[in-house]
Write an enzyme that holds these catalytic residues in place. Structure first.
Site: not given
Length: 205
Positions: A108, A160, A176
């Site tokens: 990510c 994340h 992402h």
């Protein structure tokens, strides 16, 4: 007596002929040597000329263009954000890869880092460090180009990150790299991301 005179005359004639012959031969030899010298000189000239023909001066051209980089000619934040989203979207479908920062696979933060570095914008490499960059904003004020962060998998800190690509009323869409699907566009309206949402940061003013 006559015979002696004849012999003497004959000897003189022979000597004269011999001298003349030697002189002639010497003259011919000299001419040959002169001709040989001319040949040598001509050969040198020809060799020198051929050398110039076969060994011309080379022109070196340096290629310092990096075609993978994107150059922005306009000093416009909106234009920059559009290009950031375009670059990130060009990786849709690329698989997830821990530590990856290329089309061979992204994690990510690797996707976000690789996207920004294309424009000489260097972010920290990890998502929790990226969360310290810029300013936190309310989700209602989110716009394209903002970074969106999540805390998932039972973690205690941000792990994340994605890039906001669209805001429609109260719905925020972001690109992402997920462990399951690779590079995708998801929505904050999805139950999983509603539960794990942490914050949004504005890194481009």
């Amino acid at each position: 007596m006559k015979n002696i005179i004849k012999i003497a005359l004959f000897s003189i004639v022979c000597l004269s002929n011999s001298f003349a012959s030697n002189s002639l031969n010497k003259s011919i030899l000299n001419k040959k040597n002169d001709f040989h010298d001319l040949l040598v000189i001509d050969t040198v000239k020809v060799t020198s000329s051929d050398s110039k023909k076969t060994d011309p001066k080379k022109k070196t051209i340096l290629n310092n263009k990096n075609e993978n980089d994107i150059v922005i000619d306009e000093e416009n934040d909106n234009y920059l954000i559009k290009q950031l989203i375009h670059v990130a979207s060009d990786n849709l479908g690329v698989t997830y890869r821990a530590g990856g920062t290329s089309k061979n696979g992204f994690d990510c933060s690797g996707l976000v880092y690789a996207t920004f570095i294309k424009f000489d914008l260097t972010l920290p490499r990890s998502s929790h460090e990226m969360a310290e960059v810029g300013i936190k904003i309310d989700p209602q004020s989110a716009k394209k180009g903002d970074l969106i962060f999540f805390i998932n998998r039972g973690q205690k800190r941000i792990n994340h990150v994605g890039i906001v690509v669209e805001v429609i009323e109260d719905e925020i869409k972001f690109i992402h790299s997920s462990t399951q699907s690779g590079v995708v566009i998801s929505s904050i309206k999805e139950p999983y991301y509603q539960r794990t949402f942490a914050q949004i940061n504005r890194v481009l003013e």
